[in-house]
Design a protein around this motif. Structure first.
Motif, short mmCIF file in Angstrom:
data_model
loop_
_atom_site.label_atom_id
_atom_site.label_comp_id
_atom_site.label_asym_id
_atom_site.label_seq_id
_atom_site.Cartn_x
_atom_site.Cartn_y
_atom_site.Cartn_z
N GLN A 108 -1.88 3.18 9.40
CA GLN A 108 -0.70 4.03 9.29
C GLN A 108 -1.02 5.47 9.67
OE1 GLN A 108 0.33 3.38 5.21
NE2 GLN A 108 0.96 1.27 5.54
N ARG A 109 -2.15 5.96 9.21
CA ARG A 109 -2.52 7.35 9.49
C ARG A 109 -2.85 7.56 10.96
NH1 ARG A 109 -6.29 8.03 4.03
NH2 ARG A 109 -4.56 8.44 2.59
N LYS A 123 -1.61 6.01 13.47
CA LYS A 123 -0.38 5.99 14.26
C LYS A 123 0.24 7.39 14.35
CE LYS A 123 1.13 1.21 13.47
NZ LYS A 123 2.14 0.34 12.78
N ASP A 137 -4.90 -0.77 5.59
CA ASP A 137 -3.52 -0.52 6.02
C ASP A 137 -3.28 0.98 6.16
OD1 ASP A 137 -3.15 -3.21 5.97
OD2 ASP A 137 -1.73 -3.24 4.29
N LYS A 138 -3.86 1.75 5.24
CA LYS A 138 -3.69 3.21 5.29
C LYS A 138 -4.32 3.79 6.55
CE LYS A 138 -3.11 4.75 0.53
NZ LYS A 138 -3.64 5.66 -0.52
N GLU A 151 8.20 6.82 4.88
CA GLU A 151 7.34 5.67 4.59
C GLU A 151 6.65 5.80 3.24
OE1 GLU A 151 4.56 5.42 7.75
OE2 GLU A 151 6.03 4.83 9.27
#
Length: 300
Positions: free
Chosen positions: A145-146, A148, A141-142, A59
Motif C-alpha cells: 500500500q505504501r 503504491k 500488505d502495508k 483507505e
C-alpha cells in the motif's frame, strides 16, 4: 474541495482537514502544531491538551474505526493507553479522511523506560481478547500500500516489492515460540509516552491485530542491535520486564528484516513532498541491497 480534487496530502492539506474536523467535533482549533507526518498527520492542539490524528487517505478509515474500538476495549480493561476525547462520534470524517481526537500526554516527548515498556507489553499480551474481531496481522500488505503511494524511482520500488515478496514467503514458514493473540503492531519507545502524572501509556492504537507476539518485541530488539538506539542495559531491562528475549528465537532475523523494510516503505510515502526524505529512502534502499550497517539511518 472534494476527495477526488485533493491530489496532494501534505502538511497544509492535513491542517485544513483538521480545522474542518474541529468544527464538526466542537473542538477549538487553538495553537495547532504538527508533531509528525506519516500514515497520519499528528497535531497538538490547545497547548498539547488534545492530540489529533488525521488519516493520510480514505483507505485509513477501517483501521481508524478499529483504533476507536480498541481504545474503548483498553479503557474498559483499565489498561494504560491513550484515551479519546470530545463527545462527538469518532472518527470524524472530512473528504474521506478519518480524524480522531485524543487526550494529550504530558509534553508528548517524555518516554517510558524500557523496563516499563516490557512490563506494559506483557500486560497487553495477557489481556483477554476483545469481543470484536481483530484482523490477522498482515505486515506486507502495508508495504504494498505504501509503495503504491510513494514517489520514488521505479528501480527502488521494484526492489522493495521483490524484497517484500521474499520476506513474506519466509514469514509464512516461521514457527513461533509464543502463543498468538492480540498485538499492538507498532510497539516501540516512541509509542509509550508519560502522561502529566508521569505514568507511561501506550499510544498509536490503529495497528492492532491478531498475530505472533514476537512481532511486538522485534522493534525494541532491533533498535538495540541494528541501530544502537537502545543500550545493552536498556535492552536487558526490556527483556526482564517482558520475560522473553526475541533475539534468541530462530525467526528473529526475518522479523527484523520485515521491520526494516516497513521503515523504508513508511518513509517513501513522504518522498514526493520532502527532498530530505527522498534522499534518505535511497540511502536506506542501498543499505538493504548491500547488507550495510543501519546505524547511519537518520530518524524521521
Amino acid at each position: 474541495m472534494t476527495t477526488s480534487e485533493r491530489t496532494v496530502f501534505d502538511a497544509a492539506a492535513a491542517e485544513d482537514i483538521l480545522r474542518r474536523a474541529c468544527a464538526l467535533a466542537d473542538v477549538e482549533p487553538d495553537g495547532i502544531r504538527m508533531m509528525r507526518f506519516g500514515d497520519h498527520a499528528v497535531f497538538r492542539i490547545a497547548g498539547g491538551q488534545i492530540v489529533s490524528r488525521v488519516g493520510r487517505s480514505p483507505e485509513r478509515l477501517p483501521s481508524v474505526q478499529r483504533e476507536v474500538a480498541v481504545a474503548g476495549w483498553l479503557a474498559d480493561a483499565g489498561y494504560p493507553a491513550a484515551r479519546l476525547v470530545t463527545a462527538a462520534e469518532q472518527p470524524v470524517v472530512v473528504e474521506g479522511h478519518p480524524v480522531t481526537f485524543w487526550e494529550g500526554l504530558g509534553d508528548g516527548e517524555t518516554y517510558a523506560n524500557t523496563r516499563e515498556m516490557g512490563e506494559l507489553l506483557r500486560r497487553l499480551h495477557e489481556l483477554e481478547s476483545p469481543t470484536f474481531s481483530l484482523p490477522p496481522l498482515r505486515p506486507f500488505d502495508k508495504v504494498t500500500q505504501r509503495l503504491k503511494r510513494a514517489a520514488i524511482p521505479d528501480p527502488s520500488r521494484a526492489y522493495l516489492q521483490a524484497l517484500a515478496e521474499k520476506l513474506a514467503a519466509e514469514y509464512d514458514r516461521l514457527e513461533f515460540a509464543l502463543p498468538a493473540g492480540p498485538v499492538h503492531g507498532d510497539f516501540n519507545v516512541g509509542n509509550v509516552l508519560r502522561d502529566v502524572g508521569g505514568h507511561p501509556k501506550v499510544i498509536d492504537l490503529d495497528g492492532f491485530g491478531t498475530g505472533p507476539r514476537e512481532w511486538d518485541l522485534t522493534q525494541t530488539a532491533m533498535y538495540y542491535d541494528s541501530f544502537g538506539w537502545h543500550t545493552e542495559a536498556e535492552y536487558s531491562d526490556f527483556v526482564q520486564g517482558y520475560g522473553f528475549d526475541v533475539r534468541e528465537w530462530s525467526g528473529y532475523a526475518v522479523l527484523r528484516s520485515a521491520r526494516e523494510l516497513l521503515m523504508v516503505a513508511w518513509l517513501s510515502q513522504n518522498a514526493g513532498t520532502n527532498p530530505r526524505a527522498a534522499e534518505e529512502v535511497e540511502k536506506r534502499v542501498e543499505t538493504l541491497r548491500s547488507g550495510g550497517s543501519r546505524r547511519d539511518w537518520a530518524p524521521f
